[in-house]
Design a protein around this motif. Structure first.
Motif, PDB file in Angstrom:
ATOM      1  N   ALA A   1       8.835 -47.293  35.131  1.00 47.09           N
ATOM      2  CA  ALA A   1       9.197 -46.114  35.024  1.00 47.09           C
ATOM      3  C   ALA A   1      10.379 -45.669  35.930  1.00 47.09           C
ATOM      4  CB  ALA A   1       7.939 -45.065  35.138  1.00 47.09           C
ATOM      5  N   ASP A   2      10.152 -46.252  37.109  1.00 49.00           N
ATOM      6  CA  ASP A   2      11.215 -45.619  38.051  1.00 49.00           C
ATOM      7  C   ASP A   2      12.244 -46.808  38.645  1.00 49.00           C
ATOM      8  OD1 ASP A   2       9.258 -47.241  39.383  1.00 49.00           O
ATOM      9  OD2 ASP A   2       9.090 -46.020  41.303  1.00 49.00           O
ATOM     10  N   ARG A   3      11.788 -48.075  38.399  1.00 48.87           N
ATOM     11  CA  ARG A   3      12.900 -49.124  39.021  1.00 48.87           C
ATOM     12  C   ARG A   3      13.496 -50.104  38.032  1.00 48.87           C
ATOM     13  NH1 ARG A   3      13.100 -49.367  44.653  1.00 48.87           N
ATOM     14  NH2 ARG A   3      11.306 -47.907  45.686  1.00 48.87           N
ATOM     15  N   CYS A   4      12.846 -50.587  37.244  1.00 46.80           N
ATOM     16  CA  CYS A   4      13.159 -51.542  36.136  1.00 46.80           C
ATOM     17  C   CYS A   4      12.394 -51.630  34.835  1.00 46.80           C
ATOM     18  CB  CYS A   4      13.092 -52.849  36.884  1.00 46.80           C
ATOM     19  SG  CYS A   4      13.797 -54.287  36.129  1.00 46.80           S
TER      20      CYS A   4
ATOM     21  N   GLY B   1      17.103 -50.603  36.835  1.00 46.45           N
ATOM     22  CA  GLY B   1      16.760 -49.115  36.621  1.00 46.45           C
ATOM     23  C   GLY B   1      15.629 -48.855  35.917  1.00 46.45           C
ATOM     24  N   GLY B   2      15.220 -47.593  35.927  1.00 46.18           N
ATOM     25  CA  GLY B   2      13.821 -47.012  35.316  1.00 46.18           C
ATOM     26  C   GLY B   2      14.378 -46.307  34.346  1.00 46.18           C
ATOM     27  N   LEU B   3      13.508 -45.456  33.545  1.00 40.95           N
ATOM     28  CA  LEU B   3      13.776 -44.276  32.659  1.00 40.95           C
ATOM     29  C   LEU B   3      14.584 -43.263  33.148  1.00 40.95           C
ATOM     30  CD1 LEU B   3      10.197 -43.822  31.201  1.00 40.95           C
ATOM     31  CD2 LEU B   3      11.975 -45.155  30.255  1.00 40.95           C
ATOM     32  N   PRO B   4      15.596 -42.866  32.244  1.00 43.21           N
ATOM     33  CA  PRO B   4      16.566 -41.891  32.795  1.00 43.21           C
ATOM     34  C   PRO B   4      15.626 -40.540  33.049  1.00 43.21           C
ATOM     35  CG  PRO B   4      17.404 -42.951  30.812  1.00 43.21           C
ATOM     36  CD  PRO B   4      16.050 -43.418  31.063  1.00 43.21           C
ATOM     37  N   PRO B   5      16.079 -39.726  33.772  1.00 47.07           N
ATOM     38  CA  PRO B   5      15.372 -38.365  34.245  1.00 47.07           C
ATOM     39  C   PRO B   5      15.013 -37.817  32.753  1.00 47.07           C
ATOM     40  CG  PRO B   5      17.199 -38.724  35.531  1.00 47.07           C
ATOM     41  CD  PRO B   5      17.255 -39.707  34.491  1.00 47.07           C
ATOM     42  N   GLY B   6      13.745 -37.226  32.733  1.00 49.11           N
ATOM     43  CA  GLY B   6      13.182 -36.549  31.389  1.00 49.11           C
ATOM     44  C   GLY B   6      12.998 -37.444  30.363  1.00 49.11           C
ATOM     45  N   SER B   7      13.408 -38.947  30.100  1.00 50.17           N
ATOM     46  CA  SER B   7      13.203 -39.704  29.236  1.00 50.17           C
ATOM     47  C   SER B   7      11.797 -40.471  29.209  1.00 50.17           C
ATOM     48  CB  SER B   7      14.431 -40.820  29.075  1.00 50.17           C
ATOM     49  OG  SER B   7      14.182 -41.695  27.962  1.00 50.17           O
ATOM     50  N   ARG B   8      11.470 -40.619  27.731  1.00 50.80           N
ATOM     51  CA  ARG B   8      10.102 -41.294  27.520  1.00 50.80           C
ATOM     52  C   ARG B   8      10.821 -42.824  26.759  1.00 50.80           C
ATOM     53  NH1 ARG B   8       7.912 -36.045  27.643  1.00 50.80           N
ATOM     54  NH2 ARG B   8       6.245 -36.259  28.877  1.00 50.80           N
ATOM     55  N   ASP B   9      12.113 -43.098  26.446  1.00 50.04           N
ATOM     56  CA  ASP B   9      12.578 -43.821  25.697  1.00 50.04           C
ATOM     57  C   ASP B   9      13.005 -45.238  26.443  1.00 50.04           C
ATOM     58  OD1 ASP B   9      13.835 -45.326  23.604  1.00 50.04           O
ATOM     59  OD2 ASP B   9      15.552 -44.067  23.102  1.00 50.04           O
TER      60      ASP B   9
ATOM     61  N   CYS C   1      21.816 -58.297  47.521  1.00 50.95           N
ATOM     62  CA  CYS C   1      20.956 -57.167  46.645  1.00 50.95           C
ATOM     63  C   CYS C   1      21.548 -55.738  46.952  1.00 50.95           C
ATOM     64  CB  CYS C   1      19.522 -57.537  47.285  1.00 50.95           C
ATOM     65  SG  CYS C   1      18.387 -56.793  45.820  1.00 50.95           S
ATOM     66  N   ARG C   2      22.068 -54.814  46.151  1.00 51.96           N
ATOM     67  CA  ARG C   2      21.506 -55.073  44.777  1.00 51.96           C
ATOM     68  C   ARG C   2      22.651 -54.346  44.010  1.00 51.96           C
ATOM     69  NH1 ARG C   2      15.856 -51.513  45.340  1.00 51.96           N
ATOM     70  NH2 ARG C   2      17.056 -49.547  45.773  1.00 51.96           N
ATOM     71  N   GLY C   3      22.728 -54.676  42.898  1.00 49.62           N
ATOM     72  CA  GLY C   3      23.518 -53.924  41.900  1.00 49.62           C
ATOM     73  C   GLY C   3      22.473 -53.385  40.969  1.00 49.62           C
ATOM     74  N   GLY C   4      23.022 -52.873  39.853  1.00 53.71           N
ATOM     75  CA  GLY C   4      21.799 -52.167  38.768  1.00 53.71           C
ATOM     76  C   GLY C   4      21.841 -50.791  38.622  1.00 53.71           C
ATOM     77  N   PHE C   5      20.615 -50.210  38.449  1.00 54.23           N
ATOM     78  CA  PHE C   5      20.234 -48.805  38.397  1.00 54.23           C
ATOM     79  C   PHE C   5      21.348 -48.244  37.233  1.00 54.23           C
ATOM     80  CE2 PHE C   5      17.894 -49.938  42.071  1.00 54.23           C
ATOM     81  CZ  PHE C   5      16.565 -49.150  41.766  1.00 54.23           C
ATOM     82  N   PHE C   6      21.135 -48.914  36.202  1.00 55.71           N
ATOM     83  CA  PHE C   6      22.092 -48.578  35.027  1.00 55.71           C
ATOM     84  C   PHE C   6      21.686 -47.350  34.251  1.00 55.71           C
ATOM     85  CE2 PHE C   6      22.255 -53.342  35.084  1.00 55.71           C
ATOM     86  CZ  PHE C   6      23.616 -53.337  36.024  1.00 55.71           C
ATOM     87  N   THR C   7      20.604 -46.830  34.292  1.00 56.67           N
ATOM     88  CA  THR C   7      20.316 -45.568  33.856  1.00 56.67           C
ATOM     89  C   THR C   7      20.520 -44.158  34.580  1.00 56.67           C
ATOM     90  OG1 THR C   7      17.983 -45.715  34.685  1.00 56.67           O
ATOM     91  CG2 THR C   7      18.569 -46.798  32.338  1.00 56.67           C
ATOM     92  N   ALA C   8      21.036 -44.346  35.685  1.00 52.13           N
ATOM     93  CA  ALA C   8      21.380 -43.452  36.734  1.00 52.13           C
ATOM     94  C   ALA C   8      22.979 -43.051  36.507  1.00 52.13           C
ATOM     95  CB  ALA C   8      21.067 -43.733  38.267  1.00 52.13           C
TER      96      ALA C   8
END
Length: 265
Positions: free
Chosen positions: A140-143, A95-103, A61-68
């Protein structure tokens, strides 16, 4: 005990050599690893240490955080590290939402696209990308993937040996569809992790876990469900808890084994 695995995060402050020695002394056959402490010890050294001890590395663990930013290079390194350590399971926290995004829908599409890009590299390395859905409070912040069903919607686009899913009791126990989704997952279950849920949750919620048997999750029922789905692999005890981390490593390991034997196995 043949299926028990001790995730090193459960005794966070236990150095890797001590954790390995503790597992060997306790008759534990497998250990789950995290990239940061492995890097601190040295990847090649860690691989040799664990191989010489005769332990199986049940996951990394871990890979991911694909929105960063930089996700591709970081995940290619993670795949290489998993192969070096001799594990076929790389756990992905999407990963969570990209910075500033609500999408959130767009973020989920980013995750699916990233996994599709990584899949050929994982297949070449003999590593399964194991998508782990996290409890909705982490969206929002992790997944942004919150249910096993959402993880399977992505995993089912690929060969089961290349992309699978993680069933983590802490993250899925609340879902009224989880048993149907476990049955649906079948051979795509790449890892099964257990801990328990306690309330009140601590500030920040990340450390609201407990050792098996100290909370409210039907852990044996989940284990029976993954078994019925055809999963025969390791059962990792993975706990994030300040109270647990404050205890000596060997004491935590012994308590993890006892909780597993009495409430999971």
């Amino acid at each position: 005990m043949e299926r028990f695995s001790f995730n090193q995060a459960t005794a966070r402050h236990w150095a890797l050599p001590e954790a390995v020695a503790g597992c060997v002394a306790a008759g534990v056959p497998g250990i789950g690893l995290w990239r940061e402490p492995v890097a601190g010890y040295g990847l090649t050294r860690a691989a040799k240490l664990i191989r010489d001890a005769g332990l199986d590395v049940t996951s990394l663990c871990r890979g991911g955080f694909f929105t960063a930013d930089g996700w591709r290079e970081k995940n290619l390194r993670a795949i290489e590290e998993a192969a070096t350590l001799g594990t076929s399971v790389l756990v992905l926290v999407s990963g969570g939402l990209p910075p500033g995004s609500r999408d959130i829908d767009g973020a989920r599409r980013q995750v699916a696209d990233a996994i599709a890009e990584l899949a050929p590299y994982a297949a070449g390395a003999g590593v399964t990308l194991a998508i782990e859905p996290l409890h909705p409070m982490f969206s929002a912040d992790r997944c942004v993937l919150s249910t096993l069903g959402q993880a399977l919607d992505i995993a089912e686009r690929f060969d089961p040996g290349v992309v699978g899913v993680v069933v983590d009791a802490y993250h899925v126990w609340w879902d009224d569809t989880v048993y149907a989704q476990i049955a649906r997952a079948g051979e795509r279950i790449a890892a099964f992790q257990v801990c328990d849920w306690v309330t009140p949750l601590p500030e920040g919620v990340l450390l609201g876990r407990a050792l098996p048997g100290d909370g409210c999750i039907e852990l044996r029922r989940l284990r029976e469900a993954v078994d019925a789905a055809g999963y025969t692999g390791p059962v990792e005890v993975e706990v994030f808890s300040a109270d647990v981390w404050a205890r000596p490593g060997r004491e935590v390991l012994d308590a993890s084994v006892a909780g597993y034997l009495h409430h999971v196995a």
